[in-house]
Design a protein around this motif. Structure first.
Motif, PDB file in Angstrom:
ATOM      1  N   MET A 156      -0.897  -4.435 -10.401  1.00 37.34           N
ATOM      2  CA  MET A 156      -0.447  -4.295  -9.016  1.00 37.34           C
ATOM      3  C   MET A 156      -1.839  -4.030  -8.022  1.00 37.34           C
ATOM      4  SD  MET A 156       1.980  -1.328  -7.415  1.00 37.34           S
ATOM      5  CE  MET A 156       1.793  -0.841  -5.417  1.00 37.34           C
ATOM      6  N   ARG A 157      -2.851  -3.313  -8.872  1.00 32.35           N
ATOM      7  CA  ARG A 157      -3.940  -3.118  -7.753  1.00 32.35           C
ATOM      8  C   ARG A 157      -4.624  -4.534  -7.659  1.00 32.35           C
ATOM      9  NH1 ARG A 157      -7.366   1.180 -11.034  1.00 32.35           N
ATOM     10  NH2 ARG A 157      -5.924   0.613 -12.726  1.00 32.35           N
ATOM     11  N   VAL A 158      -4.733  -5.326  -8.527  1.00 34.47           N
ATOM     12  CA  VAL A 158      -5.540  -6.410  -8.598  1.00 34.47           C
ATOM     13  C   VAL A 158      -4.659  -7.449  -7.284  1.00 34.47           C
ATOM     14  CG1 VAL A 158      -6.158  -8.768  -9.774  1.00 34.47           C
ATOM     15  CG2 VAL A 158      -6.384  -6.609 -10.568  1.00 34.47           C
ATOM     16  N   LEU A 159      -3.348  -7.570  -7.932  1.00 36.69           N
ATOM     17  CA  LEU A 159      -2.576  -8.498  -6.980  1.00 36.69           C
ATOM     18  C   LEU A 159      -2.574  -7.911  -5.398  1.00 36.69           C
ATOM     19  CD1 LEU A 159      -0.811 -10.863  -6.951  1.00 36.69           C
ATOM     20  CD2 LEU A 159       1.086  -9.488  -7.326  1.00 36.69           C
ATOM     21  N   LEU A 160      -2.666  -6.708  -5.071  1.00 39.60           N
ATOM     22  CA  LEU A 160      -2.400  -6.131  -3.793  1.00 39.60           C
ATOM     23  C   LEU A 160      -3.890  -6.458  -3.118  1.00 39.60           C
ATOM     24  CD1 LEU A 160      -0.933  -4.574  -1.955  1.00 39.60           C
ATOM     25  CD2 LEU A 160      -1.901  -2.323  -2.818  1.00 39.60           C
ATOM     26  N   SER A 161      -5.043  -6.259  -4.195  1.00 42.77           N
ATOM     27  CA  SER A 161      -6.292  -6.433  -3.337  1.00 42.77           C
ATOM     28  C   SER A 161      -6.275  -7.963  -3.043  1.00 42.77           C
ATOM     29  CB  SER A 161      -7.315  -6.218  -4.594  1.00 42.77           C
ATOM     30  OG  SER A 161      -7.269  -4.784  -4.842  1.00 42.77           O
ATOM     31  N   VAL A 162      -5.959  -8.926  -3.887  1.00 39.15           N
ATOM     32  CA  VAL A 162      -6.120 -10.282  -3.523  1.00 39.15           C
ATOM     33  C   VAL A 162      -5.091 -10.474  -2.176  1.00 39.15           C
ATOM     34  CG1 VAL A 162      -5.200 -12.393  -4.302  1.00 39.15           C
ATOM     35  CG2 VAL A 162      -6.330 -10.951  -5.779  1.00 39.15           C
ATOM     36  N   ASN A 163      -4.074  -9.841  -2.290  1.00 39.34           N
ATOM     37  CA  ASN A 163      -3.173 -10.113  -1.111  1.00 39.34           C
ATOM     38  C   ASN A 163      -3.936  -9.577   0.038  1.00 39.34           C
ATOM     39  OD1 ASN A 163       0.334  -8.871  -0.580  1.00 39.34           O
ATOM     40  ND2 ASN A 163      -0.872 -10.219   0.612  1.00 39.34           N
ATOM     41  N   VAL A 219       0.799  -1.353   0.011  1.00 33.89           N
ATOM     42  CA  VAL A 219      -0.126  -0.058  -0.017  1.00 33.89           C
ATOM     43  C   VAL A 219       0.900   1.135   0.063  1.00 33.89           C
ATOM     44  CG1 VAL A 219      -1.706   1.220   1.313  1.00 33.89           C
ATOM     45  CG2 VAL A 219      -1.990  -1.201   1.024  1.00 33.89           C
ATOM     46  N   LEU A 220       2.158   1.052   0.750  1.00 30.23           N
ATOM     47  CA  LEU A 220       2.929   2.389   0.774  1.00 30.23           C
ATOM     48  C   LEU A 220       3.350   2.710  -0.433  1.00 30.23           C
ATOM     49  CD1 LEU A 220       4.688   2.221   4.093  1.00 30.23           C
ATOM     50  CD2 LEU A 220       2.813   3.159   3.613  1.00 30.23           C
ATOM     51  N   LEU A 221       3.776   1.601  -1.315  1.00 29.58           N
ATOM     52  CA  LEU A 221       4.543   1.630  -2.624  1.00 29.58           C
ATOM     53  C   LEU A 221       3.447   2.247  -3.474  1.00 29.58           C
ATOM     54  CD1 LEU A 221       6.569  -1.717  -3.104  1.00 29.58           C
ATOM     55  CD2 LEU A 221       7.341   0.784  -3.160  1.00 29.58           C
ATOM     56  N   LEU A 222       2.000   1.735  -3.362  1.00 33.85           N
ATOM     57  CA  LEU A 222       1.004   2.175  -4.245  1.00 33.85           C
ATOM     58  C   LEU A 222       0.569   3.783  -4.013  1.00 33.85           C
ATOM     59  CD1 LEU A 222      -1.380   0.800  -5.993  1.00 33.85           C
ATOM     60  CD2 LEU A 222      -2.801   1.163  -3.747  1.00 33.85           C
ATOM     61  N   LEU A 223       1.030   4.124  -2.844  1.00 29.09           N
ATOM     62  CA  LEU A 223       0.591   5.659  -2.511  1.00 29.09           C
ATOM     63  C   LEU A 223       1.682   6.726  -2.893  1.00 29.09           C
ATOM     64  CD1 LEU A 223      -1.574   5.291   0.571  1.00 29.09           C
ATOM     65  CD2 LEU A 223      -2.455   5.244  -1.544  1.00 29.09           C
ATOM     66  N   SER A 224       2.940   6.097  -3.191  1.00 28.85           N
ATOM     67  CA  SER A 224       4.088   6.889  -3.439  1.00 28.85           C
ATOM     68  C   SER A 224       3.964   7.184  -4.863  1.00 28.85           C
ATOM     69  CB  SER A 224       5.332   5.938  -3.258  1.00 28.85           C
ATOM     70  OG  SER A 224       5.467   5.697  -1.936  1.00 28.85           O
ATOM     71  N   ARG A 225       4.304   8.552  -5.138  1.00 31.75           N
ATOM     72  CA  ARG A 225       4.193   8.995  -6.404  1.00 31.75           C
ATOM     73  C   ARG A 225       5.335   9.324  -6.823  1.00 31.75           C
ATOM     74  NH1 ARG A 225       0.253  11.921  -3.559  1.00 31.75           N
ATOM     75  NH2 ARG A 225       1.685  13.517  -3.362  1.00 31.75           N
ATOM     76  N   SER A 234     -11.580   4.917  -1.049  1.00 32.97           N
ATOM     77  CA  SER A 234     -11.740   4.250  -0.105  1.00 32.97           C
ATOM     78  C   SER A 234     -11.590   2.630  -0.060  1.00 32.97           C
ATOM     79  CB  SER A 234     -13.591   4.329  -0.012  1.00 32.97           C
ATOM     80  OG  SER A 234     -14.009   3.892  -1.107  1.00 32.97           O
ATOM     81  N   TRP A 235     -11.102   2.307  -1.415  1.00 27.84           N
ATOM     82  CA  TRP A 235     -10.662   0.905  -1.539  1.00 27.84           C
ATOM     83  C   TRP A 235      -9.441   0.713  -0.771  1.00 27.84           C
ATOM     84  CZ3 TRP A 235     -12.136  -3.592  -1.455  1.00 27.84           C
ATOM     85  CH2 TRP A 235     -11.525  -4.694  -1.810  1.00 27.84           C
ATOM     86  N   TYR A 236      -8.377   1.616  -1.416  1.00 22.43           N
ATOM     87  CA  TYR A 236      -7.229   1.396  -0.764  1.00 22.43           C
ATOM     88  C   TYR A 236      -7.023   1.394   0.834  1.00 22.43           C
ATOM     89  CZ  TYR A 236      -5.487   2.207  -5.528  1.00 22.43           C
ATOM     90  OH  TYR A 236      -5.266   2.101  -6.891  1.00 22.43           O
ATOM     91  N   ALA A 237      -7.992   2.401   1.299  1.00 20.85           N
ATOM     92  CA  ALA A 237      -8.016   2.621   2.862  1.00 20.85           C
ATOM     93  C   ALA A 237      -8.359   1.552   3.382  1.00 20.85           C
ATOM     94  CB  ALA A 237      -8.946   3.817   3.015  1.00 20.85           C
ATOM     95  N   PHE A 238      -9.464   0.766   2.809  1.00 23.38           N
ATOM     96  CA  PHE A 238      -9.964  -0.550   3.473  1.00 23.38           C
ATOM     97  C   PHE A 238      -9.013  -1.586   3.218  1.00 23.38           C
ATOM     98  CE2 PHE A 238     -11.843  -4.586   2.508  1.00 23.38           C
ATOM     99  CZ  PHE A 238     -12.580  -4.853   3.780  1.00 23.38           C
ATOM    100  N   LEU A 239      -8.201  -1.737   2.288  1.00 24.85           N
ATOM    101  CA  LEU A 239      -7.065  -2.655   2.110  1.00 24.85           C
ATOM    102  C   LEU A 239      -5.958  -2.436   3.293  1.00 24.85           C
ATOM    103  CD1 LEU A 239      -5.944  -2.762  -1.652  1.00 24.85           C
ATOM    104  CD2 LEU A 239      -7.643  -4.280  -0.149  1.00 24.85           C
TER     105      LEU A 239
END
Lengths: 485, 215
Positions: free
Chosen positions: A449-456, A344-350, A369-374
């Protein structure tokens, strides 16, 4: 021994990976920067190849080869598959991050695969020599990976600290191993255990060696009082590399400790149990309490790692098959949590901005809200709140400690995880109840990345509701692997 | 005194002499050459112990590679060795104490009944046709094949890591592609232009001085 006796089958995954790394290493020289995706895909393909080989050649009993220096048992296979998954997820999560920061280069992938090879050697070693070489292979690759982003002074400083302290730990471990060799006359794990059991070994010398070995192992695990490098390295390293350090190596380190303490030095269990109790209590206390004071997320997660390592040690010190299976389960679950958390930290890094502090997470729920939920699932799982799988892992480890009569230790564990829940919940509070400090939208990343992170992250929830499958795999693997060879 | 003992004492005498001269020789080149002598005599000791492989590798690696490199460095760098030697007498008491403690420790350990050195039997003499090198090779490529190969992987990793950390494209690099350089033509580098001559300016030096003062 002749060549006809040499059975290479058990070591097939290692041989395949080494060949694959060599091919990627050479091929990468001929690729331009635009074609770097080929290196990335080949790295992922070699991970899949390793997984296929490991799963198809897996046997329900241990098998030795290379003159008893290599062992292929269910525990090693389980750890290897876990490491492939962790490495694969790490590569997928980090691609965008490293591309934005100018080190999307072939070396990142080859060094990562070399690190994986070192970890595979570690978990399959049945000899102090191969254990040590595997450890060095892993560590050397990690030192270089931490320093790979050379224009960052923080990363260079972290690499220097990691290198110096890692060398010190290796020295201690080697010194202890040499003492055990002097006491038992062998470096083979099975022979060491036999010599210690039948009384032919010099016990005082073996004890002396044991102290250094435990200190070296604690260094590598990052357990208090040998934890000083963990926060600096986690914070200083680029987040992608932090994920590399915080993921698969924890699984390798666990198996490494089991091989040395629970298999080789098993007859000395009453001696090392006391030392591990101290390590566990201090790690849980200092890890959880210091994490409260951190505002940097990477540093906070580093202290959280230290406390999780304390929990991991609880199962090992129980010394029972049940305790070791619980710890194996804990290690697998921890790797999943760590992957999702840093993911999630990697995802939010720009590009140019790292998501590193609590402030960066403020108001995440409004933005996405989805990232926050993850992130919420990950934090709840790390805190050990049901129905996330972190709860089951903690429960299993605590149960094994209660079973050997150390109820006070279980109480200490529960108290400190309650204290720890504070800083995990603070992250959730910041995401859901605080106003965002900036209006920057969450960056767009690739679908993979979004799909894998969600599955994770969802896996943490699903495994928490039905943990029996994974848990019984751990129990079975541990049962088959603990017989003395 | 057997012949072997005689050879041992002669070699040891030369070794001790060479060792002392390494630290007392005024000329650094001489000191390095005495170190070569020390290595060479020590390899004679290995031969006495029937370890011909170690003897040969000591000469090849240390004398052949390390010391030659060292001599190159000593000859190429202009180091003021007198300056390095300056603190010799001042540091002698501390160094002497450390040395004395080390000798005392060694004597205590070697004579202690705990270490029981007399309990170890003299190794049996090896047959005349026994080959150390062959035995080592066989061990490395059979019993220790796995760690041996892993050590090779470790070296490969070290090379990759070292290159990854040190090599990168720098903007200010002076590197030129030789092929490009050879292919260069006069027209690529030189441009002929016609310019009108500048009129002569009087008292130029004074002006620049004023400018500098103003800046």
């Amino acid at each position: 021994m002749s060549w006809a006796d040499l059975n290479l089958m058990p070591a097939l995954p290692e041989i395949f990976l080494l060949s694959a790394v060599s091919v990627i290493l050479v091929l990468d020289l001929f690729l331009s920067d635009k074609q770097r995706g080929i290196t990335y895909l080949l790295s992922l393909l070699s991970l899949i190849g390793c997984a296929v080989i490991t799963l198809t050649t897996s046997q329900p009993f241990p098998e030795l080869t290379f003159s008893g220096m290599f062992v292929d048992d269910p525990m090693a296979d389980l750890a290897k598959v876990g490491m492939y998954v962790a490495m694969g997820a790490t590569l997928v999560y980090s691609r965008q991050y490293i591309a934005d920061r100018g080190f999307y280069r072939g070396e990142f992938f080859t060094l990562s695969l070399f690190m994986l090879l070192g970890m595979m050697v570690m978990v399959s070693a049945h000899h102090f020599l191969t254990l040590y070489i595997g450890l060095e292979l892993m560590s050397l690759a990690l030192y270089a990976l931490v320093a790979l982003r050379r224009d960052s002074t923080q990363a260079t400083e972290a690499a220097m600290k990691y290198f110096v302290l890692g060398a010190l730990a290796s020295g201690m471990l080697l010194y202890g191993m040499s003492m055990v060799y002097g006491a038992t006359g062998s470096l083979d794990i099975g022979k060491i255990a036999a010599a210690l059991t039948n009384g032919s070994a010099n016990m005082s010398l073996a004890m002396f060696g044991l102290v250094f070995i435990v200190a070296g192992l604690a260094f590598k695990l990052g357990a208090v009082p040998f934890h000083m490098w963990v926060p600096d390295v986690y914070q200083g390293a680029p987040t992608a590399v932090t994920l590399l350090i915080g993921g698969a190596p924890k699984l390798a380190a666990f198996v490494f400790v089991v091989r040395i303490l629970s298999q080789g030095l098993e007859p000395l269990v009453s001696q090392w149990q006391g030392m591990l109790v101290i390590l566990a209590v201090l790690s849980m206390a200092i890890g959880n309490i210091t994490a409260i004071a951190q505002t940097n997320l990477k540093r906070m997660l580093a202290y959280s790692t230290i406390s999780h390592m304390g929990f991991l040690v609880l199962g090992i010190l129980a010394g029972t098959p049940a305790g070791l299976s619980a710890s194996l389960f804990y290690a697998v679950v921890y790797v999943l949590m760590s992957l999702a958390g840093f993911g999630v930290l990697l995802l939010l890094s720009r590009a140019g901005v790292d998501c590193e502090t609590l402030d960066d997470l403020k108001g995440l729920n409004r933005k996405n809200s989805w990232y926050a939920f993850l992130m919420l699932v990950v934090m709840f799982s790390m805190a050990g709140i049901p129905p996330m799988v972190g709860f089951n892992a903690k429960l299993a480890v605590l149960k094994s400690v209660v079973d050997i009569g150390l109820i006070w230790l279980a109480v200490v564990g529960v108290v400190f995880s309650l204290i720890g829940a504070f800083y995990y919940l603070r992250v959730v509070k910041v995401m859901y109840f605080d106003e965002a400090t900036d209006a920057e939208p969450v960056s767009q990343v690739g679908m993979d990345m979004r799909v894998l992170l969600s599955v994770n992250a969802i896996a943490l929830l699903v495994l928490g509701i039905v943990p029996d499958g994974l848990y019984s795999v751990c129990v079975e693997a541990m049962k088959q692997s603990l017989q003395v060879l | 005194m057997s012949f072997q003992a005689f050879v041992f004492y002669v070699l040891s005498a030369i070794l001790v002499f060479a060792g002392v001269r390494v630290i007392t020789a005024k000329n650094p080149v001489h000191a390095a050459l005495f170190l070569v002598l020390a290595f060479f005599t020590a390899s004679g000791h290995w031969l006495l112990l029937q370890s011909e492989f170690l003897a040969i590798s000591l000469v090849l690696v240390y004398v052949g590679a390390v010391m030659v490199l060292f001599l190159f460095v000593v000859m190429m760098l202009d180091i003021d060795f007198e300056q390095l030697r300056e603190g010799f007498w001042r540091n002698l008491p501390v160094a002497g104490t450390v040395a004395a403690i080390m000798v005392a420790e060694m004597v205590l350990i070697l004579t202690s009944p705990e270490s029981n050195l007399n309990g170890f039997k003299e190794p049996a003499a090896l047959a005349a046709d026994y080959s150390n090198v062959k035995d080592l090779g066989r061990q490395i490529y059979t019993t220790y094949l796995y760690p041996f190969e892993l050590a090779a992987v470790l070296l490969l990793l070290a090379i990759v890591a070292a290159i990854a950390l040190t090599m990168r494209k720098r903007k200010d690099t002076k590197w030129v592609d030789p092929a490009e350089q050879v292919k260069v033509r006069r027209n690529d580098r030189v441009r002929m232009i016609q310019m009108a001559a500048e009129p002569r300016v009087e008292d130029r030096g004074g002006d620049t001085n004023n400018d500098n003062a103003a800046a």
